[in-house]
Design an enzyme around this catalytic site. Structure first.
Site, PDB file in Angstrom:
ATOM      1  N   ASP A 131      -5.178  11.990  -2.367  1.00 18.47           N
ATOM      2  CA  ASP A 131      -4.371  12.327  -1.145  1.00 18.47           C
ATOM      3  C   ASP A 131      -3.013  12.368  -1.423  1.00 18.47           C
ATOM      4  OD1 ASP A 131      -3.749  12.705   1.275  1.00 18.47           O
ATOM      5  OD2 ASP A 131      -4.361  10.658   2.076  1.00 18.47           O
TER       6      ASP A 131
ATOM      7  N   LYS B 259     -10.312   6.470  -3.799  1.00 18.06           N
ATOM      8  CA  LYS B 259      -9.077   7.633  -3.402  1.00 18.06           C
ATOM      9  C   LYS B 259      -8.028   7.050  -4.052  1.00 18.06           C
ATOM     10  CE  LYS B 259      -8.505   9.296   0.796  1.00 18.06           C
ATOM     11  NZ  LYS B 259      -7.590   9.396   2.279  1.00 18.06           N
TER      12      LYS B 259
ATOM     13  N   LYS C 143     -10.728  11.749  12.106  1.00 18.98           N
ATOM     14  CA  LYS C 143      -9.912  10.477  12.726  1.00 18.98           C
ATOM     15  C   LYS C 143      -9.757  10.466  14.082  1.00 18.98           C
ATOM     16  CE  LYS C 143      -7.281  10.153   8.323  1.00 18.98           C
ATOM     17  NZ  LYS C 143      -6.060   9.976   7.712  1.00 18.98           N
TER      18      LYS C 143
ATOM     19  N   GLU D  31     -13.778   6.598   4.405  1.00 22.38           N
ATOM     20  CA  GLU D  31     -12.701   5.536   4.028  1.00 22.38           C
ATOM     21  C   GLU D  31     -12.505   4.301   5.030  1.00 22.38           C
ATOM     22  OE1 GLU D  31      -9.249   7.931   3.327  1.00 22.38           O
ATOM     23  OE2 GLU D  31      -8.890   8.303   5.300  1.00 22.38           O
TER      24      GLU D  31
ATOM     25  N   GLU E  26      -7.161  15.986  -0.989  1.00 23.45           N
ATOM     26  CA  GLU E  26      -6.765  15.898   0.438  1.00 23.45           C
ATOM     27  C   GLU E  26      -5.314  16.178   0.757  1.00 23.45           C
ATOM     28  OE1 GLU E  26      -6.577  12.363   3.900  1.00 23.45           O
ATOM     29  OE2 GLU E  26      -7.818  12.271   1.931  1.00 23.45           O
TER      30      GLU E  26
ATOM     31  N   LYS F  15      -3.810   7.559  -3.949  1.00 25.75           N
ATOM     32  CA  LYS F  15      -2.679   8.068  -3.242  1.00 25.75           C
ATOM     33  C   LYS F  15      -1.464   8.750  -4.069  1.00 25.75           C
ATOM     34  CE  LYS F  15      -3.803   7.038   1.258  1.00 25.75           C
ATOM     35  NZ  LYS F  15      -3.549   8.318   2.458  1.00 25.75           N
TER      36      LYS F  15
ATOM     37  N   HIS G  32       0.850  -1.266   0.086  1.00 26.61           N
ATOM     38  CA  HIS G  32       0.125  -0.047   0.283  1.00 26.61           C
ATOM     39  C   HIS G  32       0.820   1.266  -0.065  1.00 26.61           C
ATOM     40  CE1 HIS G  32      -3.895   1.977   0.324  1.00 26.61           C
ATOM     41  NE2 HIS G  32      -3.508   2.555   1.499  1.00 26.61           N
TER      42      HIS G  32
ATOM     43  N   ASP H 206      -6.212  17.111   6.471  1.00 26.01           N
ATOM     44  CA  ASP H 206      -6.251  15.871   7.176  1.00 26.01           C
ATOM     45  C   ASP H 206      -5.136  15.836   8.254  1.00 26.01           C
ATOM     46  OD1 ASP H 206      -6.062  13.289   8.078  1.00 26.01           O
ATOM     47  OD2 ASP H 206      -5.334  12.525   6.519  1.00 26.01           O
TER      48      ASP H 206
END
Length: 373
Positions: A198, A167, A273, A327, A224, A169, A22, A249
């Site tokens: 993001d 989303k 979060k 998410e 983001e 990255k 990831h 964020d």
């Protein structure tokens, strides 16, 4: 009637592999390390919680190892022997004695709410005021690092209706490479599929201006944290300049941060979060500030496992509005789980469990299997 007390707190670091690497701007994840908390009370009730961050110390000032140490050596001695049914009182005691360490605090608060919900035979969401919805929209993050694989992955989830929003990255590569990557994915998936990106603070403000202009023209729906979390004025300038919404964020952790951002209109959407906020109660405070300032909300994740994910889902489910969905996909990113029953994902949503407390139970055998020795 004798009030139940907190008798013992046990913490374990659990390492669970991911289904694929990831890719984020600050790290590449192949496993996720989670601090699992067991809070045992004098009435026989056990509450469970989770404190999880990303990439050791690459995301923020807390690591799995420091979270465990903080709970074992500092938080536990403060609350052991205290009334387990008074969540607010216990958390105020912790906050008055321990600075920062929001990830550790969030896991403890989660365990306290879970225990109290089980004690009263109601859900955590009920304790927080009651659900507005039992079904939360959930996007999927495309972060394999390969354009073709990301397109294939997204088309697979569109076809089986597990997700309909994605989303992407970016931030590890040259901006031109990232823009080409995002544009190709958006074109392949079509105008009706929402795409957010993001950047994880990877760009300077000057680079962000050009890059966001290109992404906006490509049809991206949300940007983001494009720039440094400290550059609040820059976020304000970008938010005022572009039509595509900008979402802080890393810039927003506490409700104090939320107030500062709202005052400067440094963002059109706030990412929520629980770990960064220091727990579920503080999410409600941030949401209140956002509502008063006419700022929309998005339910974020620190890529927690099931326990942290469902804790977030409970507090998100009581919010009056969550315009940008959530998410809360991270349990699906892991190859295994440490709960007895997995969460239900279908038709682009996560279904909130209806059992008492968090609604999930720890699988002790799996905990032992994946616990760091």
């Amino acid at each position: 009637m004798v009030s139940p007390t907190i008798e013992r707190i046990e913490t374990s670091i659990v390492d669970l592999p991911t289904i694929r690497p990831h890719h984020l701007s600050m790290a590449v994840m192949k496993t996720q390390a989670m601090v699992i908390i067991r809070l045992l009370c004098s009435d026989g009730i056990e509450g469970i919680g989770e404190s999880t961050t990303i990439g050791g110390l690459s995301y923020g000032p807390e690591s799995p190892e420091s979270i465990k140490l903080t709970i074992d050596n500092y938080i536990a001695p403060i609350v052991i022997g205290k009334d387990a049914s008074k969540v607010q009182q216990a958390m105020l005691l912790i906050e008055s004695n321990i600075q920062g360490n929001n990830f550790a605090k969030s896991g403890i608060e989660t365990a306290l709410w879970d225990a109290q919900g089980k004690r009263l035979n109601v859900s955590v969401a009920t304790l927080l005021g009651g659900t507005v919805t039992h079904s939360l929209p959930v996007l999927w993050t495309l972060a394999s690092g390969d354009t073709g694989k990301d397109i294939e992955e997204a088309q697979h989830y569109l076809s089986n209706k597990r997700h309909n929003t994605f989303k992407i990255k970016i931030g590890r590569n040259d901006p031109k490479v990232d823009i080409k990557h995002v544009t190709a994915i958006k074109k392949a998936l079509g105008e009706e599929v929402k795409i957010t990106v993001d950047v994880n603070q990877a760009w300077s403000e000057s680079i962000a201006k050009n890059a966001i202009d290109s992404l906006q023209n490509a049809g991206v729906d949300l940007i983001e944290q494009p720039i440094s979390k400290e550059n609040i004025d820059g976020l304000s300038r970008l938010s005022a300049h572009f039509n595509v919404p900008i979402m802080p964020d890393e810039s927003i952790c506490t409700y104090t941060d939320a107030f500062k951002l709202a005052k400067k209109r440094a963002g059109d959407v706030f990412a929520l979060k629980i770990a960064k906020a220091g727990g579920l109660r503080n999410i409600l405070k941030i949401a209140g500030i956002a509502e008063a300032a006419d700022i929309l909300l998005y339910g974020g994740t620190m890529l927690e496992g099931t326990i942290g994910t469902v804790a977030s889902a409970h507090v998100f489910s009581v919010l009056p509005s969550l315009a940008w969905g959530t998410e809360l996909f991270a349990p699906l990113l892991l190859t295994d789980d440490i709960v007895t029953k997995k969460l239900t994902y279908k038709n682009g949503t996560l279904q909130l469990p209806d059992a008492p407390g968090l609604g999930v139970e720890l699988d002790v055998d799996k905990l032992e299997k994946y616990k760091r020795k």
